[in-house]
Design a protein around this motif. Structure first.
Motif, mmCIF file in Angstrom:
data_model
loop_
_atom_site.group_PDB
_atom_site.id
_atom_site.type_symbol
_atom_site.label_atom_id
_atom_site.label_comp_id
_atom_site.label_asym_id
_atom_site.label_seq_id
_atom_site.Cartn_x
_atom_site.Cartn_y
_atom_site.Cartn_z
ATOM 1 N N MET A 143 0.865 -1.178 0.000
ATOM 2 C CA MET A 143 0.000 0.000 0.000
ATOM 3 C C MET A 143 0.899 1.224 0.000
ATOM 4 O O MET A 143 1.993 1.199 0.588
ATOM 5 C CB MET A 143 -0.922 0.001 1.223
ATOM 6 C CG MET A 143 -2.015 1.043 1.178
ATOM 7 S SD MET A 143 -3.219 0.826 2.543
ATOM 8 C CE MET A 143 -4.498 1.953 2.021
ATOM 9 N N SER A 144 0.470 2.302 -0.655
ATOM 10 C CA SER A 144 1.312 3.483 -0.796
ATOM 11 C C SER A 144 0.514 4.749 -0.550
ATOM 12 O O SER A 144 -0.680 4.822 -0.874
ATOM 13 C CB SER A 144 1.934 3.542 -2.201
ATOM 14 O OG SER A 144 2.640 2.357 -2.494
ATOM 15 N N PHE A 145 1.206 5.747 0.004
ATOM 16 C CA PHE A 145 0.613 7.049 0.256
ATOM 17 C C PHE A 145 1.483 8.130 -0.385
ATOM 18 O O PHE A 145 2.714 7.998 -0.444
ATOM 19 C CB PHE A 145 0.492 7.299 1.759
ATOM 20 C CG PHE A 145 -0.402 6.315 2.459
ATOM 21 C CD1 PHE A 145 -1.766 6.514 2.525
ATOM 22 C CD2 PHE A 145 0.130 5.162 3.029
ATOM 23 C CE1 PHE A 145 -2.595 5.601 3.154
ATOM 24 C CE2 PHE A 145 -0.681 4.246 3.664
ATOM 25 C CZ PHE A 145 -2.056 4.458 3.718
ATOM 26 N N SER A 165 10.213 5.690 -5.064
ATOM 27 C CA SER A 165 9.564 6.805 -5.749
ATOM 28 C C SER A 165 9.573 7.991 -4.806
ATOM 29 O O SER A 165 9.167 7.865 -3.643
ATOM 30 C CB SER A 165 8.123 6.476 -6.125
ATOM 31 O OG SER A 165 7.443 7.650 -6.531
ATOM 32 N N THR A 166 10.029 9.146 -5.283
ATOM 33 C CA THR A 166 10.013 10.337 -4.434
ATOM 34 C C THR A 166 8.606 10.842 -4.204
ATOM 35 O O THR A 166 8.396 11.746 -3.388
ATOM 36 C CB THR A 166 10.852 11.467 -5.073
ATOM 37 O OG1 THR A 166 10.286 11.816 -6.344
ATOM 38 C CG2 THR A 166 12.292 11.034 -5.268
ATOM 39 N N ARG A 167 7.620 10.238 -4.884
ATOM 40 C CA ARG A 167 6.235 10.676 -4.730
ATOM 41 C C ARG A 167 5.462 9.839 -3.731
ATOM 42 O O ARG A 167 4.293 10.131 -3.465
ATOM 43 C CB ARG A 167 5.514 10.602 -6.096
ATOM 44 C CG ARG A 167 6.075 11.556 -7.130
ATOM 45 C CD ARG A 167 5.431 11.364 -8.487
ATOM 46 N NE ARG A 167 5.796 10.099 -9.112
ATOM 47 C CZ ARG A 167 5.931 9.913 -10.423
ATOM 48 N NH1 ARG A 167 5.734 10.920 -11.255
ATOM 49 N NH2 ARG A 167 6.250 8.730 -10.914
ATOM 50 N N SER A 168 6.086 8.806 -3.163
ATOM 51 C CA SER A 168 5.296 7.864 -2.362
ATOM 52 C C SER A 168 6.040 7.346 -1.141
ATOM 53 O O SER A 168 7.257 7.139 -1.165
ATOM 54 C CB SER A 168 4.875 6.651 -3.209
ATOM 55 O OG SER A 168 4.007 7.037 -4.243
ATOM 56 N N VAL A 169 5.250 7.131 -0.086
ATOM 57 C CA VAL A 169 5.655 6.289 1.039
ATOM 58 C C VAL A 169 5.059 4.919 0.769
ATOM 59 O O VAL A 169 3.842 4.795 0.609
ATOM 60 C CB VAL A 169 5.099 6.822 2.369
ATOM 61 C CG1 VAL A 169 5.492 5.909 3.515
ATOM 62 C CG2 VAL A 169 5.577 8.229 2.623
#
Length: 754
Positions: A193-195, A266-270
């Motif tokens: 899962m990603s945020f 990804s620098t866009r996601s945790v």
């Protein structure tokens, strides 16, 4: 396996050759939303993807429908859970949900463009975007985006925590997945899962990390193992919790192995990965780091208060071998006026060094009860080392094996010497088996009944993996083992002595309930000192309240057992220990201060200062048991909006009022950052306006860069004592840091520190 720089392989662990029987099932847009009691449940279709780096839906395979359950606790915590082959929300020993944290009933409102989930107060806690993607069509070179899960959560009703719905280059090339499950050999295997992560978002926590303060750009394995030092990526204490500079926390409720990637792949996601077909996540909101950590503790438990004697000096080395040796050391410490409360016996009190049988050597300790009582009469408490593994030569082996108190091992290795976690023991005590727990408690009770006050619950990061346990599989037990192990030792210690305490190394979510923990086998070097502090800062940002370290490091460099420890390192590490929640000397060679005659007088004064500060330390410790604060605190606890503080990993707050900057070199100087406020130097009394750098700050060896908030009134005990039994808290006085404070030599502590 070599890194590919593609998320599918490097984070989700697919074979780049795509030869294995694995497939990815990706969440699509929910098809329904229903109430179930106080929860709301999303019905989500999952679409199988074709096996390739450029993934696309396998539309010949029917979708599968799974339920994502959402629950609210109070006004600032949301729980999300999806179980693919088991219940979505389950209790575990990790959880210790506070009675004040009640379930907040949810309801929903649907429109064509949006589904809103609100709580009983009408506050929005989540929204599902159903609007079509806005387009201005001019080319069909690249197909449009596939269905995804476009959810936004509001843990505190305000700040948005958005699922990474579109972290992609083009629709077939993903850098993160909002929600997906991996199937392996026909069985559901692992979940991700990603945020969304902002460009300048910073992250802390995840356990005892020996690395920089801001963890963005890093991925960590959530698998406990012997750290073998404090300067590498291995960790004794992984904790599946992180906190963001945007003021929210994520707690992944699991004991399975997994990963946390914080704007790395990804620098866009945790990104979260857990090696089981389920995902149970708590999102914790708050306005300050302390509030978020308090929320985490409301879920997993608060640290308990420790006894007064534990805040005194602990003296140890690896190891003391006889009653005669211990008595000689204790008598000399008293004679030469080094205040001390605890004498710790490490690996050498058994019949054979390292052969843990929970019994004193009868030749070297002929009357252990008398030995312990005599020490108590002189103000010394006794702590004992042991481990949770059964040696092949141990007298308890047959009983443990026959009664199944230890795991069933498929292959027994030949035991070596001092081991250091090679795990060549005959078996691991099985704390998933209630009868084994009671048996283990019985072993400790015999020692505690003699007057021993603390058990060092060493090791526990590793267990025998090729083995069978009563309660769960080894891959689920590995991380959780520390909690079960420490819980058992803590409970029997509190039952017999009245004081709940262990001295523990491993850790996982919930272990903070059973203090206290120390940082493991650091090198006796400036690198070891720096790595220890980094670990202490991050474990304090992972829910733990009490934490210590071996002074002046555990092992020598380059000779592990016998390298000489430099005098200045000994002093500087002592200073660090004085301003830590607990102070223990320990390591592979001589640790007693009188063994370092050139600096023994300096050390004596620092130990006296430690005892003078115990009233303040106990006040701060009580606060730790009721809030989200640790005793040793990263600067961001008090300055979360100061971006500089999200990068400082070599300074800390000691409680509410002290700013501590350990010297970690032989040059007696360092750069110091003073955040906003007015700061009084502890030694000189000089006042400095904060929000500034003190570059190349010079500090002689007998002093330490320590400042106190102007106006602070510090509780101190300005009287000579040899141990904490002699401290009468009714005689505590206040050391006031006002205009009249002109330095420690002119204060109420002056006579004590002469």
């Amino acid at each position: 396996m070599k890194q590919t720089n593609y998320q599918l392989f490097d984070f989700l662990d697919f074979d780049p050759a795509m030869t294995g029987e694995e497939s990815l099932w990706k969440a699509c847009a929910p098809i329904s939303l229903e109430l179930d009691g106080f929860d709301v449940v999303f019905e989500i279709p999952f679409q199988k993807q074709k096996n390739a780096n450029d993934i696309e839906p396998d539309k010949e395979t029917p979708r599968k429908i799974y339920s994502l359950r959402m629950r609210a606790y109070g006004a600032k915590i949301i729980r999300l859970a999806i179980g693919f082959d088991e219940h979505a929300m389950t209790d575990s020993v990790m959880l210790d949900i506070h009675p004040e944290l009640s379930v907040n009933p949810l309801r929903f409102e649907k429109t064509e463009d949006e589904w809103l989930i609100k709580d009983s107060t009408g506050m929005t806690r989540a929204s599902l975007n159903r609007r079509p993607v806005a387009i201005d069509f001019w080319s069909d070179l690249v197909p449009g985006p596939e269905e995804t899960l476009d959810l936004t959560f509001y843990p505190d009703g305000e700040k948005a925590v958005k699922v990474s719905a579109y972290d992609q280059f083009f629709p077939a090339r993903h850098d993160a997945y909002a929600l997906a499950v991996v199937e392996k050999d026909g069985q559901l295997d692992r979940t991700t899962m990603s945020f969304h992560a902002d460009a300048d978002e910073k992250f802390v926590g995840t356990g005892e990390r020996f690395t920089k303060m801001d963890l963005s750009g890093q991925t960590f394995q959530l698998k406990n193992q012997d750290g073998q030092g404090v300067n590498n990526r291995r960790a004794y204490k992984n904790v599946p919790f992180l906190m963001s500079s945007r003021m929210y926390g994520i707690f992944m409720h699991t004991s399975a192995h997994g990963k946390l990637s914080m704007a790395d792949h990804s620098t866009r996601s945790v990104q979260l990965l857990v090696e089981e077909p389920a995902m149970d996540v708590f999102l914790i909101g708050g306005d300050e780091p302390e509030e978020i950590l308090k929320g985490y503790r409301q879920l997993t438990g608060f640290p308990t208060m420790l006894p007064k004697w534990s805040f005194g000096t602990w003296m140890s080395r690896m190891t003391y071998f006889s009653e005669e040796e211990v008595n000689e050391i204790c008598n000399r410490l008293r004679k030469e006026d080094y205040p001390c409360d605890v004498i710790h016996l490490d690996t050498g009190w058994f019949r054979t060094d390292w052969l843990c049988e929970w019994k004193f050597n009868p030749e070297r300790f002929p009357d252990p009860k008398r030995f312990v009582q005599n020490l108590r009469n002189d103000g010394y408490k006794v702590s004992l080392w042991q481990m949770p593994y059964i040696a092949a030569e141990a007298e308890q082996l047959a009983e443990a094996r026959n009664k199944k108190y230890m795991c069933k091992v498929n292959e027994v290795k030949q035991q070596g010497g001092s081991n250091f976690s090679a795990l060549d023991y005959a078996g691991t005590i099985d704390f998933t088996y209630p009868k084994a727990v009671e048996w283990y408690k019985g072993l400790l009770k015999e020692l505690l009944d003699m007057g021993v006050v603390c058990i060092k619950t060493d090791f526990g990061e590793d267990i025998h993996m090729d083995a069978e346990y009563h309660g769960m599989s080894p891959d689920k037990l590995n991380n959780l083992y520390a909690l079960l192990y420490q819980k058992a030792a803590y409970e029997i210690t509190k039952e017999v002595t009245g004081d709940g305490i262990v001295w523990a190394r491993a850790g996982w979510a919930g272990c903070q309930r059973y203090p206290l923990h120390w940082g493991g086998d650091s090198a006796c070097s400036w690198d070891g000192l720096a790595g220890s502090l980094k670990g202490g800062l991050h474990i304090g940002l992972s829910g733990f309240g009490f934490w210590s370290h071996d002074v002046p490091g555990f092992h020598g460099v380059p000779n592990f057992m016998n390298s000489v420890i430099p005098d200045d390192l000994y002093v500087r590490w002592t200073q660090f220990g004085v301003f830590s929640s607990h102070l223990r000397y320990h390591g592979t060679s001589k640790r007693e201060p009188y063994e370092y005659p050139a600096i023994s007088g300096i050390v004596r004064n620092w130990l006296k200062l430690r005892y003078a500060l115990i009233p303040y330390l106990m006040e701060q410790s009580e606060k730790t048991t009721q809030t989200g604060f640790p005793v040793l605190r990263a600067l961001i606890f008090h300055h979360p909006k100061d971006k500089m503080c999200w990068h400082i990993d070599d300074q800390y707050y000691f409680g509410d009022d002290f700013m501590v900057a350990p010297v970690m070199n032989s040059e007696n100087r360092r750069d110091v950052y003073l955040p906003d406020g007015e700061w009084v130097n502890l030694f000189s009394g000089k006042l400095t306006q904060g929000n500034c750098w003190l570059n190349n700050f010079e500090c002689p060896l007998d002093e330490m860069p320590v400042w106190v908030k102007k106006g602070a009134q510090i509780s101190v005990y300005p009287h000579h004592v040899s141990n904490t039994d002699e401290i009468d808290l009714a005689k505590t006085e206040k050391l006031v840091f006002a205009e009249t404070y002109t330095g420690i030599e002119n204060s109420i502590l002056a006579d004590l520190l002469k």
